[in-house]
Design a protein around this motif. Sequence first.
Motif, PDB file in Angstrom:
ATOM      1  N   ASN A  31     -18.340 -27.522  32.070  1.00  0.00           N
ATOM      2  CA  ASN A  31     -19.465 -26.376  30.035  1.00  0.00           C
ATOM      3  C   ASN A  31     -19.850 -24.947  30.479  1.00  0.00           C
ATOM      4  O   ASN A  31     -19.812 -24.296  29.579  1.00  0.00           O
ATOM      5  CB  ASN A  31     -20.920 -27.886  30.432  1.00  0.00           C
ATOM      6  N   ALA A  32     -20.478 -24.498  31.844  1.00  0.00           N
ATOM      7  CA  ALA A  32     -20.244 -23.287  31.568  1.00  0.00           C
ATOM      8  C   ALA A  32     -19.758 -22.160  32.107  1.00  0.00           C
ATOM      9  O   ALA A  32     -19.789 -21.619  31.562  1.00  0.00           O
ATOM     10  CB  ALA A  32     -21.186 -23.380  33.365  1.00  0.00           C
ATOM     11  N   ALA A  33     -18.437 -22.652  33.134  1.00  0.00           N
ATOM     12  CA  ALA A  33     -17.536 -22.238  32.265  1.00  0.00           C
ATOM     13  C   ALA A  33     -17.430 -21.720  30.723  1.00  0.00           C
ATOM     14  O   ALA A  33     -16.480 -20.721  30.984  1.00  0.00           O
ATOM     15  CB  ALA A  33     -16.578 -22.620  33.597  1.00  0.00           C
ATOM     16  N   ALA A  34     -16.611 -22.869  29.960  1.00  0.00           N
ATOM     17  CA  ALA A  34     -16.625 -22.908  29.217  1.00  0.00           C
ATOM     18  C   ALA A  34     -17.754 -21.710  27.917  1.00  0.00           C
ATOM     19  O   ALA A  34     -17.266 -20.767  27.453  1.00  0.00           O
ATOM     20  CB  ALA A  34     -16.715 -23.858  27.730  1.00  0.00           C
ATOM     21  N   VAL A  35     -18.604 -22.070  28.281  1.00  0.00           N
ATOM     22  CA  VAL A  35     -19.628 -21.167  28.326  1.00  0.00           C
ATOM     23  C   VAL A  35     -19.220 -19.871  28.097  1.00  0.00           C
ATOM     24  O   VAL A  35     -19.790 -18.713  27.771  1.00  0.00           O
ATOM     25  CB  VAL A  35     -21.233 -21.610  27.564  1.00  0.00           C
ATOM     26  N   LEU A  36     -19.315 -19.198  29.036  1.00  0.00           N
ATOM     27  CA  LEU A  36     -19.414 -18.332  29.990  1.00  0.00           C
ATOM     28  C   LEU A  36     -18.169 -16.927  29.249  1.00  0.00           C
ATOM     29  O   LEU A  36     -18.127 -16.204  29.607  1.00  0.00           O
ATOM     30  CB  LEU A  36     -19.108 -17.740  31.568  1.00  0.00           C
ATOM     31  N   ALA A  37     -17.075 -18.237  28.595  1.00  0.00           N
ATOM     32  CA  ALA A  37     -15.116 -17.762  28.467  1.00  0.00           C
ATOM     33  C   ALA A  37     -15.625 -16.881  27.015  1.00  0.00           C
ATOM     34  O   ALA A  37     -15.369 -15.644  26.603  1.00  0.00           O
ATOM     35  CB  ALA A  37     -14.548 -19.032  28.552  1.00  0.00           C
ATOM     36  N   CYS A  38     -16.676 -18.249  26.486  1.00  0.00           N
ATOM     37  CA  CYS A  38     -17.413 -17.717  24.776  1.00  0.00           C
ATOM     38  C   CYS A  38     -18.064 -16.381  24.891  1.00  0.00           C
ATOM     39  O   CYS A  38     -17.453 -15.025  23.595  1.00  0.00           O
ATOM     40  CB  CYS A  38     -17.996 -18.917  24.069  1.00  0.00           C
ATOM     41  N   LEU A  39     -19.267 -16.222  26.022  1.00  0.00           N
ATOM     42  CA  LEU A  39     -19.577 -14.914  25.939  1.00  0.00           C
ATOM     43  C   LEU A  39     -18.299 -13.668  26.175  1.00  0.00           C
ATOM     44  O   LEU A  39     -18.806 -12.316  25.886  1.00  0.00           O
ATOM     45  CB  LEU A  39     -20.680 -14.345  26.967  1.00  0.00           C
ATOM     46  N   ALA A  40     -17.139 -13.895  27.260  1.00  0.00           N
ATOM     47  CA  ALA A  40     -16.465 -12.727  27.334  1.00  0.00           C
ATOM     48  C   ALA A  40     -15.777 -12.504  25.751  1.00  0.00           C
ATOM     49  O   ALA A  40     -15.926 -11.553  25.558  1.00  0.00           O
ATOM     50  CB  ALA A  40     -15.474 -13.004  28.704  1.00  0.00           C
ATOM     51  N   LEU A  41     -15.399 -13.347  25.297  1.00  0.00           N
ATOM     52  CA  LEU A  41     -14.547 -13.120  23.690  1.00  0.00           C
ATOM     53  C   LEU A  41     -15.774 -12.497  22.643  1.00  0.00           C
ATOM     54  O   LEU A  41     -15.269 -11.442  22.547  1.00  0.00           O
ATOM     55  CB  LEU A  41     -14.966 -14.584  22.918  1.00  0.00           C
ATOM     56  N   MET A  42     -16.956 -12.816  23.022  1.00  0.00           N
ATOM     57  CA  MET A  42     -17.810 -11.922  22.171  1.00  0.00           C
ATOM     58  C   MET A  42     -17.626 -10.959  23.028  1.00  0.00           C
ATOM     59  O   MET A  42     -18.234  -9.469  21.879  1.00  0.00           O
ATOM     60  CB  MET A  42     -19.119 -12.814  22.407  1.00  0.00           C
ATOM     61  N   LYS A  43     -17.928 -10.287  23.470  1.00  0.00           N
ATOM     62  CA  LYS A  43     -18.582  -8.737  23.859  1.00  0.00           C
ATOM     63  C   LYS A  43     -16.544  -7.890  23.818  1.00  0.00           C
ATOM     64  O   LYS A  43     -17.204  -7.309  23.599  1.00  0.00           O
ATOM     65  CB  LYS A  43     -18.330  -8.796  25.523  1.00  0.00           C
ATOM     66  N   LYS A  44     -15.852  -8.788  23.655  1.00  0.00           N
ATOM     67  CA  LYS A  44     -14.542  -8.121  23.643  1.00  0.00           C
ATOM     68  C   LYS A  44     -14.543  -8.001  21.988  1.00  0.00           C
ATOM     69  O   LYS A  44     -13.861  -7.365  21.501  1.00  0.00           O
ATOM     70  CB  LYS A  44     -13.127  -9.523  23.797  1.00  0.00           C
ATOM     71  N   LEU A  45     -14.830  -8.581  21.266  1.00  0.00           N
ATOM     72  CA  LEU A  45     -16.037  -8.279  19.784  1.00  0.00           C
ATOM     73  C   LEU A  45     -16.069  -7.525  19.054  1.00  0.00           C
ATOM     74  O   LEU A  45     -16.438  -7.169  18.168  1.00  0.00           O
ATOM     75  CB  LEU A  45     -15.565  -9.705  19.224  1.00  0.00           C
ATOM     76  N   ASN A  67     -18.939 -13.118  33.778  1.00  0.00           N
ATOM     77  CA  ASN A  67     -20.405 -13.074  33.422  1.00  0.00           C
ATOM     78  C   ASN A  67     -22.187 -13.614  33.679  1.00  0.00           C
ATOM     79  O   ASN A  67     -22.559 -13.513  32.812  1.00  0.00           O
ATOM     80  CB  ASN A  67     -20.414 -13.164  31.347  1.00  0.00           C
ATOM     81  N   ARG A  68     -20.950 -14.068  35.119  1.00  0.00           N
ATOM     82  CA  ARG A  68     -22.823 -15.325  35.270  1.00  0.00           C
ATOM     83  C   ARG A  68     -24.152 -15.003  35.070  1.00  0.00           C
ATOM     84  O   ARG A  68     -25.149 -15.471  35.672  1.00  0.00           O
ATOM     85  CB  ARG A  68     -21.845 -16.256  36.580  1.00  0.00           C
ATOM     86  N   GLU A  69     -24.229 -13.109  36.140  1.00  0.00           N
ATOM     87  CA  GLU A  69     -25.314 -12.998  35.939  1.00  0.00           C
ATOM     88  C   GLU A  69     -25.883 -12.323  34.456  1.00  0.00           C
ATOM     89  O   GLU A  69     -27.255 -12.492  34.717  1.00  0.00           O
ATOM     90  CB  GLU A  69     -25.141 -11.279  36.448  1.00  0.00           C
TER      91      GLU A  69
END
Length: 72
Positions: A31-45, A67-69
């Motif tokens: 779950n945490a990895a999925a949320v952090l992957a979404c954050l990475a996508l938002m940063k790319k956008l 982005n875990r920090e």
Amino acid sequence: MALQTLQQAQELIQRAKRILIATQENPSIDNAAAVLACLALMKKLNKTADVYLPGCDIAHLPKFLPNREEAR
């Protein structure tokens, strides 16, 4: 119908000024990895996003997760 849902999600993300990405209380590493992957996508956008992982000890997440920090 699914394409319409995807288009709606894209429009909402494009219009958003700030996005909250959250999961359930005491999330699994998946779950945490999925949320952090979404954050990475938002940063790319080029979107401003906050991550909320309630009950998760960020220090115990694998260090390779991006982005875990930034998680709270």
